[in-house]
Design a protein around this motif. Structure first.
Motif, PDB file in Angstrom:
ATOM      1  N   UNK A   1     -54.459 -58.888  31.765  1.00  0.00           N
ATOM      2  CA  UNK A   1     -53.300 -58.055  32.107  1.00  0.00           C
ATOM      3  C   UNK A   1     -52.143 -58.969  32.476  1.00  0.00           C
ATOM      4  N   UNK A   2     -50.903 -58.583  32.135  1.00  0.00           N
ATOM      5  CA  UNK A   2     -49.755 -59.445  32.404  1.00  0.00           C
ATOM      6  C   UNK A   2     -49.471 -59.564  33.898  1.00  0.00           C
ATOM      7  N   UNK A   3     -48.770 -60.633  34.269  1.00  0.00           N
ATOM      8  CA  UNK A   3     -48.500 -60.927  35.673  1.00  0.00           C
ATOM      9  C   UNK A   3     -46.996 -60.896  35.915  1.00  0.00           C
ATOM     10  N   UNK A   4     -46.571 -60.080  36.874  1.00  0.00           N
ATOM     11  CA  UNK A   4     -45.168 -60.066  37.278  1.00  0.00           C
ATOM     12  C   UNK A   4     -44.951 -61.071  38.401  1.00  0.00           C
ATOM     13  N   UNK A   5     -43.719 -61.595  38.461  1.00  0.00           N
ATOM     14  CA  UNK A   5     -43.401 -62.593  39.479  1.00  0.00           C
ATOM     15  C   UNK A   5     -43.632 -62.052  40.884  1.00  0.00           C
ATOM     16  N   UNK A   6     -43.256 -60.798  41.130  1.00  0.00           N
ATOM     17  CA  UNK A   6     -43.375 -60.264  42.484  1.00  0.00           C
ATOM     18  C   UNK A   6     -44.829 -59.974  42.880  1.00  0.00           C
ATOM     19  N   UNK A   7     -45.769 -60.095  41.932  1.00  0.00           N
ATOM     20  CA  UNK A   7     -47.183 -59.911  42.240  1.00  0.00           C
ATOM     21  C   UNK A   7     -47.843 -61.194  42.739  1.00  0.00           C
ATOM     22  N   UNK A   8     -47.134 -62.308  42.588  1.00  0.00           N
ATOM     23  CA  UNK A   8     -47.690 -63.602  42.988  1.00  0.00           C
ATOM     24  C   UNK A   8     -47.186 -63.921  44.389  1.00  0.00           C
ATOM     25  N   UNK A   9     -48.004 -63.676  45.382  1.00  0.00           N
ATOM     26  CA  UNK A   9     -47.617 -63.933  46.771  1.00  0.00           C
ATOM     27  C   UNK A   9     -47.853 -65.388  47.131  1.00  0.00           C
ATOM     28  N   UNK A  10     -47.261 -65.821  48.224  1.00  0.00           N
ATOM     29  CA  UNK A  10     -47.395 -67.209  48.659  1.00  0.00           C
ATOM     30  C   UNK A  10     -48.856 -67.531  48.951  1.00  0.00           C
ATOM     31  N   UNK A  11     -49.374 -68.600  48.313  1.00  0.00           N
ATOM     32  CA  UNK A  11     -50.756 -69.015  48.503  1.00  0.00           C
ATOM     33  C   UNK A  11     -51.743 -68.362  47.564  1.00  0.00           C
ATOM     34  N   UNK A  12     -51.313 -67.379  46.773  1.00  0.00           N
ATOM     35  CA  UNK A  12     -52.236 -66.707  45.866  1.00  0.00           C
ATOM     36  C   UNK A  12     -52.544 -67.583  44.653  1.00  0.00           C
ATOM     37  N   UNK A  13     -53.711 -67.358  44.056  1.00  0.00           N
ATOM     38  CA  UNK A  13     -54.171 -68.154  42.918  1.00  0.00           C
ATOM     39  C   UNK A  13     -54.557 -67.215  41.781  1.00  0.00           C
ATOM     40  N   UNK A  14     -54.062 -67.471  40.589  1.00  0.00           N
ATOM     41  CA  UNK A  14     -54.409 -66.697  39.403  1.00  0.00           C
ATOM     42  C   UNK A  14     -55.002 -67.642  38.354  1.00  0.00           C
ATOM     43  N   UNK A  15     -56.085 -67.201  37.746  1.00  0.00           N
ATOM     44  CA  UNK A  15     -56.639 -67.921  36.600  1.00  0.00           C
ATOM     45  C   UNK A  15     -56.088 -67.246  35.351  1.00  0.00           C
ATOM     46  N   UNK A  16     -55.451 -68.028  34.507  1.00  0.00           N
ATOM     47  CA  UNK A  16     -54.553 -67.488  33.493  1.00  0.00           C
ATOM     48  C   UNK A  16     -54.967 -67.909  32.086  1.00  0.00           C
ATOM     49  N   UNK A  17     -54.744 -66.977  31.142  1.00  0.00           N
ATOM     50  CA  UNK A  17     -54.894 -67.245  29.714  1.00  0.00           C
ATOM     51  C   UNK A  17     -53.638 -66.749  28.994  1.00  0.00           C
ATOM     52  N   UNK A  18     -53.358 -67.257  27.796  1.00  0.00           N
ATOM     53  CA  UNK A  18     -52.186 -66.774  27.050  1.00  0.00           C
ATOM     54  C   UNK A  18     -52.439 -65.400  26.448  1.00  0.00           C
ATOM     55  N   UNK A  19     -51.389 -64.618  26.298  1.00  0.00           N
ATOM     56  CA  UNK A  19     -51.501 -63.276  25.728  1.00  0.00           C
ATOM     57  C   UNK A  19     -52.007 -63.321  24.292  1.00  0.00           C
ATOM     58  N   UNK A  20     -51.799 -64.432  23.618  1.00  0.00           N
ATOM     59  CA  UNK A  20     -52.175 -64.568  22.209  1.00  0.00           C
ATOM     60  C   UNK A  20     -53.632 -64.975  22.027  1.00  0.00           C
ATOM     61  N   UNK A  21     -54.426 -65.021  23.104  1.00  0.00           N
ATOM     62  CA  UNK A  21     -55.803 -65.514  23.021  1.00  0.00           C
ATOM     63  C   UNK A  21     -56.629 -64.734  22.000  1.00  0.00           C
ATOM     64  N   UNK A  22     -56.696 -63.406  22.155  1.00  0.00           N
ATOM     65  CA  UNK A  22     -57.556 -62.630  21.271  1.00  0.00           C
ATOM     66  C   UNK A  22     -57.087 -62.696  19.827  1.00  0.00           C
ATOM     67  N   UNK A  23     -55.786 -62.678  19.637  1.00  0.00           N
ATOM     68  CA  UNK A  23     -55.246 -62.779  18.278  1.00  0.00           C
ATOM     69  C   UNK A  23     -55.657 -64.100  17.641  1.00  0.00           C
ATOM     70  N   UNK A  24     -55.599 -65.181  18.425  1.00  0.00           N
ATOM     71  CA  UNK A  24     -55.968 -66.493  17.903  1.00  0.00           C
ATOM     72  C   UNK A  24     -57.446 -66.527  17.540  1.00  0.00           C
ATOM     73  N   UNK A  25     -58.288 -65.969  18.405  1.00  0.00           N
ATOM     74  CA  UNK A  25     -59.728 -65.970  18.147  1.00  0.00           C
ATOM     75  C   UNK A  25     -60.052 -65.163  16.901  1.00  0.00           C
ATOM     76  N   UNK A  26     -59.398 -64.002  16.749  1.00  0.00           N
ATOM     77  CA  UNK A  26     -59.643 -63.162  15.577  1.00  0.00           C
ATOM     78  C   UNK A  26     -59.219 -63.858  14.294  1.00  0.00           C
ATOM     79  N   UNK A  27     -58.078 -64.526  14.332  1.00  0.00           N
ATOM     80  CA  UNK A  27     -57.566 -65.167  13.129  1.00  0.00           C
ATOM     81  C   UNK A  27     -58.316 -66.441  12.776  1.00  0.00           C
ATOM     82  N   UNK A  28     -59.024 -67.010  13.745  1.00  0.00           N
ATOM     83  CA  UNK A  28     -59.751 -68.260  13.493  1.00  0.00           C
ATOM     84  C   UNK A  28     -61.257 -68.062  13.534  1.00  0.00           C
TER      85      UNK A  28
END
Length: 368
Positions: free
Chosen positions: A224-251
């Motif tokens: 799910x996409x991340x908005x700037x105001x959802x990232x509070x001070x000290x918070x940690x997000x593990x992130x992937x690019x939005x194009x991940x599934x498209x890349x996997x499908x095409x390759x």
């Protein structure tokens, strides 16, 4: 409960009237003889011991097993070069599997299996199987005994009939020699990209995977996409690019790229960031770095908010977020690469470009 009656003479009674005690110790210090030495069972001759034709058949069987090992190793070598890395097939009970991995794994396993079975059959049918009993002796043998041990080893080669069975000798040498080639091949050809660090710069974050448009940062694994105001001070997000599934499908289901694209997103107080480049590549203290440790590629996912340190759990490499993930402890020798981020018109965090430096282990920095 059995009563034990011990007298001064050292006799022990089992509690039954009239049963004499068993001497556990004698005045002369000698131990009582309780059991007779049963000796060794009569030696059973094998067919190959008495029948030259049976011995010849056993030799051919052993050579055949070693030959099958060589054949399996050749399948490994052919599969390594001939099967495309992208080729996959559906394996019942497992799911989508890479054809090359299955072929290489099975062929290497059979190569080792047939060497082992051949050696066992050789020992069971042709090697000397005379029973030998050796009395215990001090651990450190004298020089004469050591010399005798060397002679025994040499005699073992004779008993194995290596001189009399050249077919086994040559087939074993061929099987063992070929079996080493897959390991040499993997060391020489598979430890890292052929093109050096340039190939490691290219990840799914490259804009060419999104028609040149900035790529949204997505929570992993929810995607799910991340908005700037959802990232509070000290918070940690593990992130992937939005194009991940498209890349996997095409390759065709290639998942290796997912590991290269793993990113950790953290928000700090902008005043704590000491490096201008790190501050400029972030947004209001929100910074994104590759999660792949530059030592041996473990996932860096432990964050100490009080010190702003990122830790690798494998070998304790420690990176300082306030100094552009500079290495301050451990075996890593290179900072974690930073991913430049911005905010789009909808308020979502996006990456306007890919990594500018290679991600992952820094083995390519070594002199070749």
């Amino acid at each position: 409960m059995t009563d034990i009656d011990t007298s001064q003479s050292g006799a022990v009674s089992d509690g039954n009237p009239g049963t004499p005690g068993t001497d556990l110790a004698r005045h002369d210090g000698a131990l009582p003889d309780r059991f007779e030495n049963p000796g060794l069972p009569a030696h059973v001759h094998r067919a190959a011991d008495d029948d030259p034709a049976a011995a010849k058949r056993a030799e051919k069987q052993v050579a055949t097993l070693f030959g099958l090992s060589m054949l399996a190793t050749l399948v490994f070598l052919v599969g390594y070069f001939a099967i495309r890395d992208e080729a996959t097939f559906y394996l019942p009970g497992v799911g989508l599997a890479k054809t090359q991995n299955v072929v290489l794994g099975l062929s290497l396993g059979f190569a080792l299996f047939f060497i082992g079975i051949g050696a066992v059959h050789w020992a069971k049918t042709l090697m000397s199987d005379e029973e030998i009993v050796e009395e215990r002796h001090p651990q450190r043998s004298d020089d004469r005994a050591r010399s005798a041990a060397v002679t025994t080893v040499l005699d073992g080669g004779t008993n194995a009939q290596l001189g009399r069975r050249p077919l086994i000798l040559y087939s074993l040498g061929g099987a063992m020699g070929l079996f080493a080639l897959p390991f040499v091949l993997q060391i020489a050809g598979s430890l890292g990209p052929v093109d050096g660090p340039e190939e490691l710069k290219h990840t799914i974050w490259d804009l060419e995977n999104n028609d040149g448009k900035p790529i949204r940062l997505m929570r992993d694994p929810e995607m799910t996409p991340i908005k700037l105001d959802e990232v509070t001070n000290g918070s940690v997000f593990h992130v992937m690019p939005e194009t991940l599934q498209k890349y996997i499908d095409e390759n065709h289901g290639v998942l290796e790229a997912k590991a290269k694209a793993a990113v950790i997103l953290i928000r700090l107080d902008p005043n704590d960031i000491k490096v201008a480049k790190a501050r400029d590549w972030g947004v209001d203290g929100v910074v994104a770095y590759s999660k792949i440790c530059t030592h041996v590629g473990c996932a860096v996912g432990l964050y100490e908010q009080g010190t702003h340190h990122l830790l690798c759990p494998c070998h304790q490499s420690t990176f300082d977020l306030t100094e552009d993930c500079k290495v301050i402890f451990g075996p890593a020798r290179r900072p974690l690469p930073q991913l430049k981020i911005q905010v789009d018109d909808a308020g979502y965090l996006v990456a306007p470009e890919g990594f500018h430096e290679p991600v992952g282990p820094s083995f390519w920095e070594r002199k070749r």
